[in-house]
Scaffold this motif. Structure first.
Motif, PDB file in Angstrom:
ATOM      1  N   ARG A  23       2.678  -4.143   8.905  1.00 15.57           N
ATOM      2  CA  ARG A  23       2.815  -2.698   8.896  1.00 15.57           C
ATOM      3  C   ARG A  23       4.277  -2.276   9.054  1.00 15.57           C
ATOM      4  O   ARG A  23       5.107  -3.029   9.585  1.00 15.57           O
ATOM      5  CB  ARG A  23       1.947  -2.092   9.991  1.00 15.57           C
ATOM      6  N   PRO A  24       4.611  -1.072   8.587  1.00 15.47           N
ATOM      7  CA  PRO A  24       6.003  -0.608   8.676  1.00 15.47           C
ATOM      8  C   PRO A  24       6.536  -0.556  10.098  1.00 15.47           C
ATOM      9  O   PRO A  24       7.754  -0.696  10.307  1.00 15.47           O
ATOM     10  CB  PRO A  24       5.940   0.793   8.048  1.00 15.47           C
ATOM     11  N   ASP A  25       5.649  -0.363  11.092  1.00 14.66           N
ATOM     12  CA  ASP A  25       6.114  -0.286  12.484  1.00 14.66           C
ATOM     13  C   ASP A  25       6.314  -1.661  13.119  1.00 14.66           C
ATOM     14  O   ASP A  25       6.615  -1.768  14.307  1.00 14.66           O
ATOM     15  CB  ASP A  25       5.141   0.534  13.332  1.00 14.66           C
TER      16      ASP A  25
ATOM     17  N   ALA B 176       0.825  -1.197   0.000  1.00 20.32           N
ATOM     18  CA  ALA B 176       0.000   0.000   0.000  1.00 20.32           C
ATOM     19  C   ALA B 176       0.863   1.252   0.000  1.00 20.32           C
ATOM     20  O   ALA B 176       2.075   1.206   0.242  1.00 20.32           O
ATOM     21  CB  ALA B 176      -0.924  -0.006   1.218  1.00 20.32           C
ATOM     22  N   ALA B 177       0.216   2.391  -0.232  1.00 22.19           N
ATOM     23  CA  ALA B 177       0.940   3.662  -0.284  1.00 22.19           C
ATOM     24  C   ALA B 177       1.615   3.992   1.037  1.00 22.19           C
ATOM     25  O   ALA B 177       2.663   4.655   1.056  1.00 22.19           O
ATOM     26  CB  ALA B 177      -0.022   4.783  -0.682  1.00 22.19           C
ATOM     27  N   ASP B 178       1.059   3.522   2.154  1.00 19.79           N
ATOM     28  CA  ASP B 178       1.660   3.813   3.458  1.00 19.79           C
ATOM     29  C   ASP B 178       2.755   2.832   3.847  1.00 19.79           C
ATOM     30  O   ASP B 178       3.283   2.875   4.955  1.00 19.79           O
ATOM     31  CB  ASP B 178       0.585   3.849   4.544  1.00 19.79           C
ATOM     32  N   GLY B 179       3.100   1.912   2.926  1.00 19.57           N
ATOM     33  CA  GLY B 179       4.158   0.948   3.183  1.00 19.57           C
ATOM     34  C   GLY B 179       3.687  -0.357   3.788  1.00 19.57           C
ATOM     35  O   GLY B 179       4.495  -1.279   3.981  1.00 19.57           O
ATOM     36  N   THR B 180       2.400  -0.487   4.099  1.00 20.43           N
ATOM     37  CA  THR B 180       1.886  -1.751   4.618  1.00 20.43           C
ATOM     38  C   THR B 180       1.966  -2.826   3.548  1.00 20.43           C
ATOM     39  O   THR B 180       1.577  -2.616   2.399  1.00 20.43           O
ATOM     40  CB  THR B 180       0.429  -1.602   5.080  1.00 20.43           C
TER      41      THR B 180
ATOM     42  N   ASP C  14      -6.635   3.508  -3.788  1.00 15.72           N
ATOM     43  CA  ASP C  14      -7.279   3.997  -2.569  1.00 15.72           C
ATOM     44  C   ASP C  14      -7.237   2.973  -1.440  1.00 15.72           C
ATOM     45  O   ASP C  14      -7.799   3.196  -0.372  1.00 15.72           O
ATOM     46  CB  ASP C  14      -8.721   4.417  -2.847  1.00 15.72           C
ATOM     47  N   GLY C  15      -6.564   1.840  -1.677  1.00 10.94           N
ATOM     48  CA  GLY C  15      -6.418   0.827  -0.647  1.00 10.94           C
ATOM     49  C   GLY C  15      -7.450  -0.275  -0.670  1.00 10.94           C
ATOM     50  O   GLY C  15      -7.378  -1.200   0.148  1.00 10.94           O
TER      51      GLY C  15
ATOM     52  N   TRP D 240       0.641  -6.301   2.184  1.00 14.45           N
ATOM     53  CA  TRP D 240      -0.572  -7.109   2.252  1.00 14.45           C
ATOM     54  C   TRP D 240      -0.336  -8.455   1.585  1.00 14.45           C
ATOM     55  O   TRP D 240       0.168  -8.514   0.457  1.00 14.45           O
ATOM     56  CB  TRP D 240      -1.734  -6.398   1.566  1.00 14.45           C
TER      57      TRP D 240
END
Length: 347
Positions: free
Chosen positions: A135-137, A109-113, A162-163, A115
């Protein structure tokens, strides 16, 4: 985490053998089902590097991220995503304490997650499938989903800009269905899926894959370009590329795609776009596995306004005539099912 309800409790994960078509069936398929997509003749494919790491024997998910790549194995008893450099060497491994059933595809995803589509179901026995988020964290989550019409085997994930996730089923006769969640994903409970599109794949004559001509009909992977302009689905032998407007995946799939014959491989399941969207990047299960870049001659163009019905005639709800479909179904029903010899444990 607790064992999911749809996991076989014997400890051995059942697999449904994929039906291979006898010579008579192959002749009928070849004669009765012409390919309906246009075909590109781009510059030749180029091998970028070769995966030899024994930890990646069954690459089925691949995403190019800048000058790096993320890859995952088909199935597996744990969630591991491998970061590769431009020489196919493993740099890092991102893991999660999740007990998966059968992961098949990968998207970022755009936020780096990251999937993973835990959606494989060769035996058609799962009550639910799952999307796994890394997730990135370092956090992770499991989101469970249910098909509206019973169990389906899915090996392709399309993550819209858009995810929104879209799942594309793998069908031995090429009549794939496309599903998306009916509501936002939740960390507990099950979200339903709804069918939003259908895509008909026809025999192309491109060699490759473990099941003969049937492999030309079966969707084994999906990808959306980093800039959101293109989406792709692949079979064991060919890639299909559509222009994408916004996040309207269903609308994009209603148009005629550009078909790209892929280099022959034993079990091609992974596909991504290059970082700049100028080509597709593909890989096969098995070791060694070539990471191959196949250039696009030019990006596909959207169908002209008012031509949506004509553009979708060959691929959505009308790619195979009822007569041809009936003949094929009869042949397949009478065909000998080849078990095990041409497929490994996972497909």
């Amino acid at each position: 985490m607790p064992e999911p309800a749809d996991r076989p409790r014997s400890g051995v994960r059942g697999r449904r053998p994929v039906a291979a078509i006898t010579l008579a069936g192959a002749v009928v398929l070849g004669a009765g089902l012409p390919a309906s997509a246009s075909t590109e003749a781009p510059a030749g494919p180029v091998t970028r590097c070769q995966i030899t790491d024994p930890r990646l024997p069954e690459v089925s998910g691949l995403v190019v991220v800048g000058d790096r790549m993320l890859a995952m194995n088909d199935g597996g008893d744990q969630v591991d995503v491998y970061e590769l450099d431009g020489n196919c060497q493993v740099l890092t491994v991102q893991s999660a304490p999740i007990d998966p059933y059968d992961p098949e595809d990968l998207a970022v995803a755009a936020d780096g997650t990251v999937w993973l589509a835990d959606t494989g179901d060769n035996n058609g026995v799962r009550d639910t499938v799952a999307l796994l988020a890394l997730r990135p964290d370092g956090g992770s989550a499991v989101y469970r989903l249910a098909f509206p019409d019973g169990a389906r085997d899915v090996e392709a994930l399309l993550l819209a800009p858009d995810g929104t996730p879209f799942l594309v089923s793998k069908e031995v006769l090429g009549a794939s269905k496309v599903f998306r969640p009916v509501a936002a994903l939740v960390g507990s409970g099950v979200v339903g899926l709804t069918e939003v599109a259908g895509v008909e794949f026809t025999v192309t004559g491109t060699p490759g894959g473990p099941v003969g001509r049937a492999g030309q009909l079966m969707v084994t992977g999906g990808a959306v370009s980093a800039d959101g302009r293109l989406l792709a689905l692949r079979t064991y032998t060919d890639a299909y590329v559509w222009p994408l407007s916004g996040s309207d995946v269903a609308g994009a799939l209603a148009a005629e795609p550009t078909r790209i014959a892929l280099p022959e491989s034993p079990q091609g399941e992974a596909i991504s776009f290059t970082a700049d969207g100028s080509g597709v990047v593909v890989a096969s299960e098995g070791l060694p596995s070539d990471i191959t870049v196949v250039p696009l001659a030019e990006p596909p163009s959207p169908a002209p306004a008012g031509d949506e019905a004509a553009a979708s005639e060959g691929l959505v709800g009308g790619g195979v005539s009822p007569i041809a479909a009936g003949v094929v179904a009869a042949v397949i029903a009478a065909a000998v099912v080849w078990i095990g010899g041409r497929l490994r444990r996972r497909d």
